[in-house]
Design a protein around this motif. Structure first.
Motif, PDB file in Angstrom:
ATOM      1  N   LEU A  24      37.829  48.717  59.089  1.00  0.00           N
ATOM      2  CA  LEU A  24      37.432  47.474  58.430  1.00  0.00           C
ATOM      3  C   LEU A  24      36.057  47.031  58.925  1.00  0.00           C
ATOM      4  CD1 LEU A  24      38.398  45.366  56.431  1.00  0.00           C
ATOM      5  CD2 LEU A  24      39.437  44.116  58.320  1.00  0.00           C
ATOM      6  N   ALA A  25      35.850  47.166  60.251  1.00  0.00           N
ATOM      7  CA  ALA A  25      34.569  46.766  60.829  1.00  0.00           C
ATOM      8  C   ALA A  25      33.430  47.643  60.314  1.00  0.00           C
ATOM      9  CB  ALA A  25      34.630  46.818  62.352  1.00  0.00           C
ATOM     10  N   GLY A  26      33.771  48.863  59.898  1.00  0.00           N
ATOM     11  CA  GLY A  26      32.732  49.784  59.465  1.00  0.00           C
ATOM     12  C   GLY A  26      32.368  49.660  57.996  1.00  0.00           C
ATOM     13  N   ILE A  27      33.108  48.871  57.239  1.00  0.00           N
ATOM     14  CA  ILE A  27      32.814  48.744  55.802  1.00  0.00           C
ATOM     15  C   ILE A  27      31.584  47.857  55.618  1.00  0.00           C
ATOM     16  CG2 ILE A  27      33.669  47.859  53.604  1.00  0.00           C
ATOM     17  CD1 ILE A  27      36.467  48.522  54.511  1.00  0.00           C
ATOM     18  N   PRO A  28      30.579  48.345  54.846  1.00  0.00           N
ATOM     19  CA  PRO A  28      29.375  47.529  54.643  1.00  0.00           C
ATOM     20  C   PRO A  28      29.730  46.202  53.983  1.00  0.00           C
ATOM     21  CG  PRO A  28      29.074  49.759  53.799  1.00  0.00           C
ATOM     22  CD  PRO A  28      30.513  49.619  54.149  1.00  0.00           C
ATOM     23  N   SER A  29      29.011  45.146  54.381  1.00  0.00           N
ATOM     24  CA  SER A  29      29.374  43.818  53.902  1.00  0.00           C
ATOM     25  C   SER A  29      29.228  43.710  52.390  1.00  0.00           C
ATOM     26  CB  SER A  29      28.532  42.762  54.605  1.00  0.00           C
ATOM     27  OG  SER A  29      27.163  42.984  54.334  1.00  0.00           O
ATOM     28  N   ILE A  30      28.265  44.468  51.826  1.00  0.00           N
ATOM     29  CA  ILE A  30      28.064  44.342  50.381  1.00  0.00           C
ATOM     30  C   ILE A  30      29.265  44.922  49.618  1.00  0.00           C
ATOM     31  CG2 ILE A  30      26.791  46.515  50.039  1.00  0.00           C
ATOM     32  CD1 ILE A  30      24.905  44.688  48.217  1.00  0.00           C
ATOM     33  N   VAL A  31      29.906  45.934  50.218  1.00  0.00           N
ATOM     34  CA  VAL A  31      31.109  46.503  49.601  1.00  0.00           C
ATOM     35  C   VAL A  31      32.240  45.477  49.632  1.00  0.00           C
ATOM     36  CG1 VAL A  31      32.852  48.318  49.761  1.00  0.00           C
ATOM     37  CG2 VAL A  31      30.455  48.854  50.200  1.00  0.00           C
ATOM     38  N   LEU A  32      32.397  44.821  50.790  1.00  0.00           N
ATOM     39  CA  LEU A  32      33.412  43.758  50.884  1.00  0.00           C
ATOM     40  C   LEU A  32      33.136  42.674  49.853  1.00  0.00           C
ATOM     41  CD1 LEU A  32      33.986  43.186  54.699  1.00  0.00           C
ATOM     42  CD2 LEU A  32      35.539  44.208  53.037  1.00  0.00           C
ATOM     43  N   GLY A  33      31.830  42.328  49.701  1.00  0.00           N
ATOM     44  CA  GLY A  33      31.462  41.306  48.725  1.00  0.00           C
ATOM     45  C   GLY A  33      31.890  41.706  47.332  1.00  0.00           C
ATOM     46  N   TYR A  34      31.650  42.961  46.999  1.00  0.00           N
ATOM     47  CA  TYR A  34      31.998  43.427  45.652  1.00  0.00           C
ATOM     48  C   TYR A  34      33.511  43.431  45.453  1.00  0.00           C
ATOM     49  CZ  TYR A  34      31.546  45.850  41.258  1.00  0.00           C
ATOM     50  OH  TYR A  34      31.615  46.162  39.925  1.00  0.00           O
ATOM     51  N   VAL A  35      34.240  43.896  46.483  1.00  0.00           N
ATOM     52  CA  VAL A  35      35.710  43.864  46.414  1.00  0.00           C
ATOM     53  C   VAL A  35      36.188  42.423  46.231  1.00  0.00           C
ATOM     54  CG1 VAL A  35      37.839  44.251  47.728  1.00  0.00           C
ATOM     55  CG2 VAL A  35      36.029  45.970  47.758  1.00  0.00           C
ATOM     56  N   GLY A  36      35.555  41.505  46.985  1.00  0.00           N
ATOM     57  CA  GLY A  36      35.912  40.095  46.857  1.00  0.00           C
ATOM     58  C   GLY A  36      35.639  39.586  45.449  1.00  0.00           C
ATOM     59  N   TYR A  37      34.523  40.037  44.881  1.00  0.00           N
ATOM     60  CA  TYR A  37      34.174  39.617  43.520  1.00  0.00           C
ATOM     61  C   TYR A  37      35.252  40.072  42.532  1.00  0.00           C
ATOM     62  CZ  TYR A  37      31.732  39.597  39.048  1.00  0.00           C
ATOM     63  OH  TYR A  37      31.404  39.403  37.732  1.00  0.00           O
ATOM     64  N   ILE A  38      35.613  41.358  42.615  1.00  0.00           N
ATOM     65  CA  ILE A  38      36.614  41.911  41.686  1.00  0.00           C
ATOM     66  C   ILE A  38      37.969  41.224  41.883  1.00  0.00           C
ATOM     67  CG2 ILE A  38      37.906  43.998  41.056  1.00  0.00           C
ATOM     68  CD1 ILE A  38      35.059  44.273  40.253  1.00  0.00           C
ATOM     69  N   ALA A  39      38.371  41.082  43.171  1.00  0.00           N
ATOM     70  CA  ALA A  39      39.725  40.599  43.445  1.00  0.00           C
ATOM     71  C   ALA A  39      39.838  39.084  43.301  1.00  0.00           C
ATOM     72  CB  ALA A  39      40.152  41.017  44.851  1.00  0.00           C
ATOM     73  N   LEU A  40      38.908  38.368  43.920  1.00  0.00           N
ATOM     74  CA  LEU A  40      39.062  36.909  44.002  1.00  0.00           C
ATOM     75  C   LEU A  40      38.379  36.180  42.850  1.00  0.00           C
ATOM     76  CD1 LEU A  40      38.369  36.566  47.853  1.00  0.00           C
ATOM     77  CD2 LEU A  40      40.565  36.872  46.698  1.00  0.00           C
ATOM     78  N   VAL A  41      37.093  36.495  42.641  1.00  0.00           N
ATOM     79  CA  VAL A  41      36.315  35.766  41.630  1.00  0.00           C
ATOM     80  C   VAL A  41      36.848  36.079  40.238  1.00  0.00           C
ATOM     81  CG1 VAL A  41      34.023  35.452  40.644  1.00  0.00           C
ATOM     82  CG2 VAL A  41      34.297  35.742  43.115  1.00  0.00           C
ATOM     83  N   VAL A  42      37.071  37.411  39.976  1.00  0.00           N
ATOM     84  CA  VAL A  42      37.514  37.819  38.640  1.00  0.00           C
ATOM     85  C   VAL A  42      39.044  37.893  38.589  1.00  0.00           C
ATOM     86  CG1 VAL A  42      37.406  39.630  36.894  1.00  0.00           C
ATOM     87  CG2 VAL A  42      35.384  39.102  38.280  1.00  0.00           C
ATOM     88  N   GLY A  43      39.633  38.650  39.524  1.00  0.00           N
ATOM     89  CA  GLY A  43      41.082  38.896  39.474  1.00  0.00           C
ATOM     90  C   GLY A  43      41.909  37.622  39.561  1.00  0.00           C
ATOM     91  N   PHE A  44      41.604  36.795  40.516  1.00  0.00           N
ATOM     92  CA  PHE A  44      42.378  35.547  40.683  1.00  0.00           C
ATOM     93  C   PHE A  44      41.829  34.395  39.841  1.00  0.00           C
ATOM     94  CE2 PHE A  44      44.248  36.361  45.218  1.00  0.00           C
ATOM     95  CZ  PHE A  44      44.966  37.424  44.697  1.00  0.00           C
ATOM     96  N   HIS A  45      40.759  34.669  39.102  1.00  0.00           N
ATOM     97  CA  HIS A  45      40.110  33.631  38.280  1.00  0.00           C
ATOM     98  C   HIS A  45      39.653  32.440  39.108  1.00  0.00           C
ATOM     99  CE1 HIS A  45      41.473  35.881  34.827  1.00  0.00           C
ATOM    100  NE2 HIS A  45      42.721  35.844  35.301  1.00  0.00           N
ATOM    101  N   TRP A  46      39.199  32.708  40.355  1.00  0.00           N
ATOM    102  CA  TRP A  46      38.703  31.595  41.162  1.00  0.00           C
ATOM    103  C   TRP A  46      37.277  31.229  40.779  1.00  0.00           C
ATOM    104  CZ3 TRP A  46      40.384  33.104  46.833  1.00  0.00           C
ATOM    105  CH2 TRP A  46      41.790  32.958  46.946  1.00  0.00           C
ATOM    106  N   GLY A  47      36.609  32.143  40.084  1.00  0.00           N
ATOM    107  CA  GLY A  47      35.191  31.938  39.816  1.00  0.00           C
ATOM    108  C   GLY A  47      34.398  32.003  41.108  1.00  0.00           C
ATOM    109  N   TYR A  48      33.044  31.846  41.006  1.00  0.00           N
ATOM    110  CA  TYR A  48      32.241  31.763  42.234  1.00  0.00           C
ATOM    111  C   TYR A  48      32.682  30.523  42.996  1.00  0.00           C
ATOM    112  CZ  TYR A  48      29.225  35.252  40.132  1.00  0.00           C
ATOM    113  OH  TYR A  48      28.722  36.395  39.575  1.00  0.00           O
ATOM    114  N   SER A  49      33.018  30.672  44.250  1.00  0.00           N
ATOM    115  CA  SER A  49      33.639  29.533  44.923  1.00  0.00           C
ATOM    116  C   SER A  49      33.552  29.611  46.437  1.00  0.00           C
ATOM    117  CB  SER A  49      35.102  29.432  44.514  1.00  0.00           C
ATOM    118  OG  SER A  49      35.751  30.648  44.832  1.00  0.00           O
ATOM    119  N   LEU A  50      33.761  28.468  47.063  1.00  0.00           N
ATOM    120  CA  LEU A  50      33.788  28.356  48.520  1.00  0.00           C
ATOM    121  C   LEU A  50      34.875  29.251  49.109  1.00  0.00           C
ATOM    122  CD1 LEU A  50      32.850  26.833  51.081  1.00  0.00           C
ATOM    123  CD2 LEU A  50      34.590  25.111  50.596  1.00  0.00           C
TER     124      LEU A  50
END
Lengths: 270, 312
Positions: free
Chosen positions: B135-161
């Motif tokens: 987990l520590a070795g995953i580049p932050s931009i990859v985590l960001g993209y995963v977060g975008y797919i899962a949280l922003v789009v998947g959970f319909h949270w939109g861009y958010s805090l």
């Protein structure tokens, strides 16, 4: 709880194996950590209110034996055990035994002073507080009484809020003794308690141990044979994981029955 | 027979004669000594120089046009002094995100560190530690993209805090867990044994004796993790987006501004006011990290009054 147990164990044998005279009885104790046992087939009794010295060369198993008596070995990886340790006739390994309760009755002091990173006052009553034995005012009284008992009150009465690490090694060890005594144990286990101390403090510790009996039963591991002679009523000699000999100190040193013991106490082995 | 180390001369291989007490060491040793010290000094300069250079550069460029009103003016309300608006939105957004990361990564990281140090042994422990290192070795931009797919789009949270906080928290949890585990493992066995011998229950001993001793290490790890999080941009671009408006306490569906985006975006904009804002943001970030370090020192100082002095 401890005293109730004692009173309920009279010599008429209502509790099988219990004895008014023997607070601890060890039967066929074998202990090891993976592989070969460190200690084999030890049978031993500790008369109530006496001092017993455990002597023997390094690696003879005496420290392992001591740490079995309050179950400090339980969490060591690979630990195994056969045989019994009975405290007032009750197995300390029985399923219902609470480690907290056992260690309140069987206290321990280590070779190197190990005060906690708390104030001197908080150190003395750390156990009292953990067991919920007294309120704030009560803890203060206990701290004063125990510091007086170990002879530190005069020096530390005005330094109770300081760090214990500013004290000398000897004072730290006396502080650890006060901490162990504060929870009122029946039995005190000491693992080479004076081997890192100056002669004056050694004398203070030995005086204290003498004063503790007969209220408390003392079991002390020591490499200092003169110390064993000075303070112990009984001496047990361990060698290579076996209990070689046990008896009144004067007899073990003056007229040992085993050749091994004779060679050890006269300084030819170990 | 093998030569015994330290055998007195005369038995086995004879040793060279004893050296005189007075006199200078041989030239070889002197040269090696000088060289080693020189390399150590050079290494120090190599890491200190860029740090000093960056801080000095940022202060030098931000100070001449510094207006305290950047702290009280949001990006969407330009004033005469600040034609491109101020940084209030970005400062508050960064503070909000940091607070969230402290809460989420602090609790999860410290608890998993405690588990790794006190409970997880053998194969399970190795597995958990391995997973944490991956987990520590995953580049932050990859985590960001995963977060975008899962949280922003998947959970319909939109861009958010919330999305931003969670992604940053996942990014720093391995640091916090590792530093907590290491700090706990460094607690002397004698403290644990002393507590055990007094009959303290394991949880009580952990709280009263062990954690207190490990606190400086745990706090330092947490602060470093927060400083890393404060400086991250990539994961937030995907999850918090950016907003010129003041942040709200809505967890979802509201974009949040933050300082690193200002540094990155405004620096490349043509207007002078915006480039100046990017220097202001950089200065504020540095000050923020320094404040974090100061606070952690304070916490450590207050809790370690009775600590054993460090052994050399």
């Amino acid at each position: 709880m401890g005293s109730a147990l004692e009173e309920a164990a009279p010599a008429d044998g209502r509790q099988p194996g219990a004895s008014r005279h023997h607070v601890l009885r060890i039967r066929g104790l074998t202990v090891g950590f993976k592989g070969d046992p460190v200690l084999t087939g030890v049978d031993l009794v500790f008369p109530r209110g006496t001092i017993t010295a455990l002597i023997g060369p390094t690696g003879s198993g005496k420290s392992t034996f001591l740490r079995t008596l309050n179950r400090m070995n339980d969490r060591v990886p690979g630990y195994y055990r056969k045989g019994e340790v009975e405290l007032d006739g009750q197995s300390i390994f029985a399923p219902g035994v609470q480690l907290m309760a056992l260690r309140r009755r069987v206290g321990m002091v280590f070779q190197r002073p190990n005060p906690f990173p708390l104030s001197i006052m908080e150190n003395v009553v750390a156990g009292v507080r953990a067991h919920g034995l007294a309120d704030r005012a009560g803890r203060r009284r206990i701290a004063e009484a125990r510091l007086r008992e170990v002879g530190l009150w005069g020096a530390l009465a005005h330094r109770l809020n300081e760090s214990p690490f500013r004290l000398s090694g000897g004072q730290q060890q006396l502080l650890c003794l006060a901490r162990a005594l504060a929870i009122g144990p029946d039995i005190l286990l000491l693992d080479e308690p004076t081997s890192s101390l100056d002669p004056v403090t050694v004398e203070a510790v030995e005086d204290l141990l003498r004063r503790l009996t007969p209220a408390i039963t003392v079991i002390v591991v020591t490499h200092n044979l003169a110390q064993a002679k000075r303070i112990a009523h009984f001496t047990a000699f361990f060698n290579q994981g076996r209990l070689v000999e046990h008896g009144p100190t004067a007899r073990v040193f003056g007229d040992p029955s085993a050749e091994e013991t004779s060679r050890y106490v006269t300084g030819r082995i170990g | 027979m093998a030569r015994m180390v330290g055998a007195p001369a005369g038995e086995g291989t004879p040793l060279p004669a004893l050296p005189p007490l007075q006199g200078s060491p041989g030239w070889r040793r002197r040269v090696a000594n000088r060289l080693a010290w020189a390399l150590a000094g050079l290494a120090l300069v190599v890491i200190l120089a860029p740090a000093v250079w960056i801080v000095a550069g940022v202060v030098y460029r931000a100070a001449p046009h510094w207006h305290w009103s950047v702290l009280t003016t949001p990006g969407d309300r330009p004033t005469l002094a600040l034609p491109s608006g101020g940084l209030e939105n970005a400062v508050l957004g960064t503070l909000l995100i940091m607070a969230g990361v402290t809460l989420v990564a602090g609790s999860i990281g410290v608890l998993s560190g405690i588990h790794l140090a006190e409970q997880a042994r053998g194969r399970v422990g190795d597995l958990l530690r391995g997973a944490s290192e991956v987990l520590a070795g995953i580049p932050s931009i990859v985590l960001g993209y995963v977060g975008y797919i899962a949280l922003v789009v998947g959970f319909h949270w939109g861009y958010s805090l919330l999305a931003g906080v969670l992604v940053l928290a996942v990014f720093v949890v391995p640091y916090v867990a590792k530093s907590t585990e290491v700090a706990l493992r460094q607690v002397p066995t004698s403290y644990r044994e002393g507590a055990e011998a007094l009959g303290m229950p394991p949880g009580y001993a952990l709280r009263r004796v062990v954690l207190r001793t490990a606190l400086p290490g745990i706090t330092t790890g947490l602060i470093v993790a927060l400083a890393v999080a404060a400086g991250e941009t990539a994961p937030l671009l995907y999850t918090a987006n950016y907003s010129d408006a003041l942040p709200t306490l809505h967890l979802t569906h509201h974009s949040v501004g933050y300082l690193t985006d200002v540094v990155w975006t405004f620096f490349n904009l043509p207007s002078r006011a915006e480039v100046q804002l990017s220097y202001d943001a950089a200065l504020l970030l540095i000050v923020l990290v320094m404040l974090l370090i100061a606070v952690s020192r304070l916490v450590i100082g207050l809790t370690q009054r009775h600590a054993e002095p460090a052994r050399g």
